[in-house]
Structures are given as structure tokens and as C-alpha cells.
Design a protein around this motif. Structure first.
Motif, PDB file in Angstrom:
ATOM      1  N   ASN A 103      -6.110   2.568   3.505  1.00  0.00           N
ATOM      2  CA  ASN A 103      -5.740   2.548   4.927  1.00  0.00           C
ATOM      3  C   ASN A 103      -6.960   2.354   5.825  1.00  0.00           C
ATOM      4  O   ASN A 103      -6.833   1.889   6.963  1.00  0.00           O
ATOM      5  CB  ASN A 103      -5.037   3.855   5.313  1.00  0.00           C
ATOM      6  N   LEU A 119      -7.561  -0.792   7.535  1.00  0.00           N
ATOM      7  CA  LEU A 119      -6.636  -1.175   8.596  1.00  0.00           C
ATOM      8  C   LEU A 119      -6.859  -0.448   9.916  1.00  0.00           C
ATOM      9  O   LEU A 119      -7.099  -1.072  10.945  1.00  0.00           O
ATOM     10  CB  LEU A 119      -5.188  -0.950   8.125  1.00  0.00           C
ATOM     11  N   ALA A 148      -0.238  -1.952   9.625  1.00  0.00           N
ATOM     12  CA  ALA A 148      -1.134  -2.922  10.248  1.00  0.00           C
ATOM     13  C   ALA A 148      -0.618  -3.385  11.606  1.00  0.00           C
ATOM     14  O   ALA A 148      -1.406  -3.837  12.451  1.00  0.00           O
ATOM     15  CB  ALA A 148      -1.317  -4.135   9.332  1.00  0.00           C
ATOM     16  N   SER A 192      -5.373  -7.193  11.381  1.00  0.00           N
ATOM     17  CA  SER A 192      -4.934  -6.082  10.527  1.00  0.00           C
ATOM     18  C   SER A 192      -4.032  -6.567   9.401  1.00  0.00           C
ATOM     19  O   SER A 192      -4.116  -6.068   8.267  1.00  0.00           O
ATOM     20  CB  SER A 192      -4.196  -5.036  11.373  1.00  0.00           C
ATOM     21  N   ALA A 210      -4.349  -6.100   5.466  1.00  0.00           N
ATOM     22  CA  ALA A 210      -3.265  -5.424   4.739  1.00  0.00           C
ATOM     23  C   ALA A 210      -3.030  -6.081   3.381  1.00  0.00           C
ATOM     24  O   ALA A 210      -2.751  -5.404   2.383  1.00  0.00           O
ATOM     25  CB  ALA A 210      -1.983  -5.430   5.564  1.00  0.00           C
TER      26      ALA A 210
END
Length: 520
Positions: free
Chosen positions: A129, A132, A216, A170, A174
Motif C-alpha cells: 500500500n 499508493l 488507488a 496511483s 497499483a
């Protein structure tokens, strides 16, 4: 009438206590303001006997400055609280999905295997994560600076395009996170001993890898609305998502309303679906006519490579910082697991509460960072520093309350995450130990949020890297693996990281270099 009282006061009192004359002078000045004759030369100093007139004027100037500073401090605190309270709820989405998973899995069945698996799997998911959510920092930094420079009035579409590019960037990352998630199996088998924990952890990752794509979209959109001082939308998206997560966790984990009992797979499925619910809400807000007309969201036809690189440049330091930190934390938890699954579960409870602390103070730190971004965009560096002071005071108060609560009532916190038993006893001891370190960590977190949200994340990266390597990894490895010490040494390693990371951030704030960071 007030004139007469003031003259009596200076005749009866000031002859013997000259320095107190400043009270009279200050009141006299305020009366002159009301009468439209404000002038320092109209303070009737000659009527006050036996005083050092230059000294009194210095006292008056100091009082006037202190009064103005006090009003500004109260105003900044009020502004941070007004903006930060909704953001506090918005911050819930950053950590609270896995905290809710931890609480429910801790009560799922006796033993520590489920909570231990969630500790490792959750840390692995958060490593990914970190590819992101830092990109949302880039969105925030650029939007707040542009607002401070007047873009809200002169060209609001230049703000909307930042969100578009934040989401696009993003989504690209991802796909990278999704691909890297398939490394979970080899990594877990390399660092863990308990095959049961490995199997459960892989079940969790196999479902949550699909959450990277909605995440994202959700994070840049939420951060955009917070940056334009409409945090209620971020708050609503977060609250809706978290409420849905709790309900679905209850249904899927425990097998309610006709659903099968899914355990850790149910926790992952509930989290995945709740993130999608949050995405539908925040995108729905962006599609409202008033915002589509003003900011022209989703109208980008040709991506601006320079803007995307600026977002990545701002995001890179906190992304690298947190990826390294989470990887080190994952190895840290593996070292604790080698001491005992009970201690892994107890340490995971500490880390979960550590995230709750960051959620609480993070809302107001986030508000502080946004207001400072506006001030820096308007080239008001002194005002930005004053906002930092106000944010720090709020964080210190929150830290003091959390310290008192955890230090004196650790069992109450442990009860949130597990039932009475061996894990409960270990968690209670751990929380009591970490209470003072929580306080120091919170003191520095306001600085961390402001630095990373305004283009000075490289300093935080340096501090995080040094303290992680020295204390979380190095200290813990030396004492637990080489010298054969128990879990207490592992806890000291994490505590020293919290302490020294906070101290370095304090030094960074004192340098003042953060006000000169460029973002756009």
C-alpha cells in the motif's frame, strides 16, 4: 468614567510599582483605538510619576506582542481543530480497516495463530500500500500550494487536473503492487517457522491484493477534497467504508446471517468490499455538477508528464520511508515470532494501537499540514511556523492523554483486541511498557505529517531509515538472535526507534528548512 478610574489607578498605585504601569498603558491604548485616536505618543506617560519611561514602553511593546501572539495562537488552534476533526475521521481509512480486522480476529477463537497470521499478512499488504497512498501527499502538496497562490479563484480547473493525475499515477503503481503481492509465499516461507501462520497469512493476501485498485482511486480523491477545505467528504467516505467493514467482518468472520464461518478470509473479504463502497461514495461526490463544472474532473485527455513526475517526486521519500519501515517491521515481527507466537500476537496488538494513536493525532496533523501548505503558497513563512506551533500543542495534549490512559489502564486496551488468557497478559505488559514511547512518537508525528505533506519528506526518510536500521532491526537482532535475550529486548528496540525518530524530527523543525521546500 473609565478615564477617571485609570487616572486614579496610576496616581494611587504606579508611584510605588512603576513596572505595573504597563497595564495602564495597554488599557489606555485600547481606549484610544476605540476612540479612533490610537497613537503611542498619546499614552500620557508624563502623568505617571517616578517611572523609567523607556522601560515602560518596552514593557508595553512586549505586552502588545504577546497579546497579538496569543490571539494568533488561539486562532490557529481553532482553525486546525475545525479542519482536523473531519480529517481525523478521514484518517480512519488509512489504518482502521486492519485495526478492525485485528480486533475481530483476536476474539475469533482461542490461541494466537490467527492474530499472528494477520500481523504478518497485514504488514505485507501495507508494504505494498505504500506504493499508493504517498501519492496522495503529492496531490495535497500541489493543491494546497496552488490554492495559497490564488488558483481557487483564478483557475480552479488547475486544481482538478491534479486529482486526475494523482489517480492516474496511483493506478499505474497499483498494477506494480498487485504483481509484487505474489512474492508473499516465498517471503513468508523464508522468514516464518509456523506453517499454520503461513497458510492463513497467504489466504489474507490472496484476497486483499485486489484492494490496490480501488485504494488507488480513493486516496487521491479524498486528499483532494481535504486540500480544498472540504474534509466532510473524506470523513463521510471513511466512516461509511469503516462501518461497512465492521458489519461485513462480523458477518464473514463469524458466519452470521447464513454465511459460512470464514475466519481470516472473511476479514480480508469484508475489507475489500468496504474499500469499494468508499470509492463509490467519493467518486459520486466528484461527479456532482457543482464540482464537475468548477474543477472539471476526469477531463484530462493528454497526461501531463511533468505534473505526474512532481506528484511522484513528492511521494517518493515517504513511500520509500514507509516501504523500508514496513519491511523492517515485517522482519521484526518474524524475529518476535521466533520467540513465541504469543509474543507475536501481543506485539501486533501494540502495533495496532500504535496505528490508532497515529490516526487520532494524524487528523489534526493533516489539518496542520494543509493550512501550512496554504501559508507557504502565499509566501507567509512566519505564519506557517506559527501554525506549526499550534499543531504541535494539539499533538502534545493528545499524546499526554494517550500516555496516561495506556500507562494506567493497559488492560482496557488489551481487552479490545483479545480475550483473557496468555496473549492478554503479554499484551498488557507490552502496552504498559510502550506508554511513554507512544507519547514521544506522537510529539514528532505532527512534524512528520507537515514535512511529508509539504515537500520535505526526504528528511523524514533519512530519520526513519537510520532509526529503523539501528534500533528496530539492529538492536533487536543483536539482543534476540545473537545474545539470546527475550521479548523485552525486542520491545526496547522498537521503543528506542520511536524515541530517537521523534528527537530527529524535532531537530528538523528547529532548522526551519522545511518552509523552503518546493513542490510545484
Amino acid at each position: 468614567m473609565m478615564r477617571i478610574q485609570l487616572k486614579l489607578l496610576k496616581t494611587a498605585v504606579f508611584g510605588n510599582l512603576p513596572k505595573i504601569a504597563v497595564v495602564y498603558l495597554f488599557a489606555e491604548k485600547e481606549i484610544n483605538k476605540l476612540q479612533g485616536t490610537a497613537d503611542d505618543s498619546n499614552l500620557e506617560l508624563s502623568a505617571v510619576p517616578n517611572i523609567d519611561k523607556p522601560a515602560i514602553l518596552n514593557y508595553y511593546s512586549a505586552m502588545k506582542k504577546n497579546s497579538t501572539g496569543s490571539v494568533e495562537l488561539r486562532s490557529n488552534i481553532s482553525g486546525i481543530l475545525h479542519l482536523g476533526t473531519p480529517l481525523l475521521a478521514g484518517r480512519l481509512s488509512h489504518y482502521s480497516h486492519q485495526v478492525a480486522d485485528s480486533i475481530m480476529m483476536g476474539h475469533f477463537r482461542e490461541g494466537s495463530i490467527d492474530l499472528g497470521a494477520l500481523a504478518i499478512a497485514g504488514m505485507f499488504i501495507w508494504v505494498l500500500n505504500n506504493f499508493l497512498w504517498p501519492l496522495a501527499n503529492g496531490v495535497q502538496a500541489i493543491v494546497t500550494r496552488r490554492i495559497g497562490a490564488g488558483a481557487e479563484k483564478s483557475g480552479p480547473e488547475n486544481l482538478g487536473t491534479v486529482m486526475d493525475h494523482g489517480i492516474l499515477t496511483s493506478l499505474l503503481f497499483a498494477f506494480a503492487a498487485f504483481g509484487l503481492s505474489f512474492l508473499a509465499g516465498p517471503i513468508f516461507r523464508m522468514i516464518l517457522n509456523d506453517r499454520g501462520i503461513i497458510q492463513l497469512a497467504l489466504q489474507y493476501v490472496s484476497i486483499l491484493r485486489w484492494s490496490f485498485f480501488p485504494f488507488a482511486v480513493m486516496q487521491p480523491a479524498m486528499r483532494f477534497f481535504s486540500s480544498i477545505h472540504k474534509p466532510r467528504y473524506s470523513m463521510a467516505a471513511s466512516l461509511i467504508s469503516n462501518v461497512v467493514n465492521i458489519v461485513l467482518n462480523y458477518i464473514f468472520i463469524y458466519g452470521k446471517f447464513g454465511c459460512p464461518e470464514m475466519g481470516i478470509r472473511g476479514a480480508a473479504l469484508g475489507t475489500l468490499l468496504s474499500i469499494w463502497v468508499g470509492v463509490f461514495y467519493i467518486v459520486g461526490v466528484a461527479l456532482k455538477k457543482e464540482y464537475m463544472t468548477r474543477y472539471r474532473f476526469f477531463h484530462t485527455r493528454k497526461p501531463d508528464g511533468r505534473l505526474m513526475m512532481n506528484i511522484i517526486r513528492i511521494a517518493a521519500p515517504p513511500a520509500v520511508q514507509n516501504i523500508i519501515a514496513m519491511l523492517i517491521m515485517m522482519f521484526y515481527e518474524a524475529m518476535v515470532e521466533n520467540i513465541g507466537a504469543v509474543y507475536l500476537a501481543a506485539t501486533h496488538i501494540v502495533l495496532s494501537f500504535y496505528r490508532i494513536n497515529k490516526t487520532i493525532v494524524g487528523g489534526y496533523s493533516h489539518g496542520t499540514a494543509i493550512i501550512i501548505g496554504n501559508k507557504l503558497g502565499a509566501l507567509q513563512t512566519d505564519e506557517a511556523k506559527n501554525v506549526m506551533k499550534a499543531g504541535y500543542l494539539i499533538g502534545a495534549l493528545i499524546g499526554a492523554v494517550i500516555f496516561i490512559f495506556v500507562f494506567f489502564f493497559p488492560g482496557v486496551v488489551a481487552t479490545m483486541f483479545t480475550s483473557p488468557g496468555e496473549t492478554f497478559e503479554a499484551a498488557t505488559r507490552a502496552l504498559h511498557f510502550f506508554a511513554p514511547f507512544f507519547f514521544f512518537e506522537i510529539l514528532g508525528f505532527t512534524f512528520e505529517m507537515v514535512f511529508t505533506g509539504n515537500g520535505w519528506g526526504r528528511f523524514v526518510l533519512g530519520s526513519e531509515f537510520i532509526t529503523n536500521i539501528l534500533f528496530i532491526l539492529g538492536f533487536t537482532f543483536l539482543f534476540t538472535r545473537v545474545l539470546g535475550s527475550g521479548v523485552g529486548s525486542a520491545w526496547w528496540g522498537f521503543g528506542l526507534y520511536q524515541l530517537f525518530h521523534s528527537l530527529i524530527l524535532h531537530v528538523g523543525c528547529r532548522t526551519g528548512r522545511w518552509v523552503h521546500a518546493e513542490v510545484d
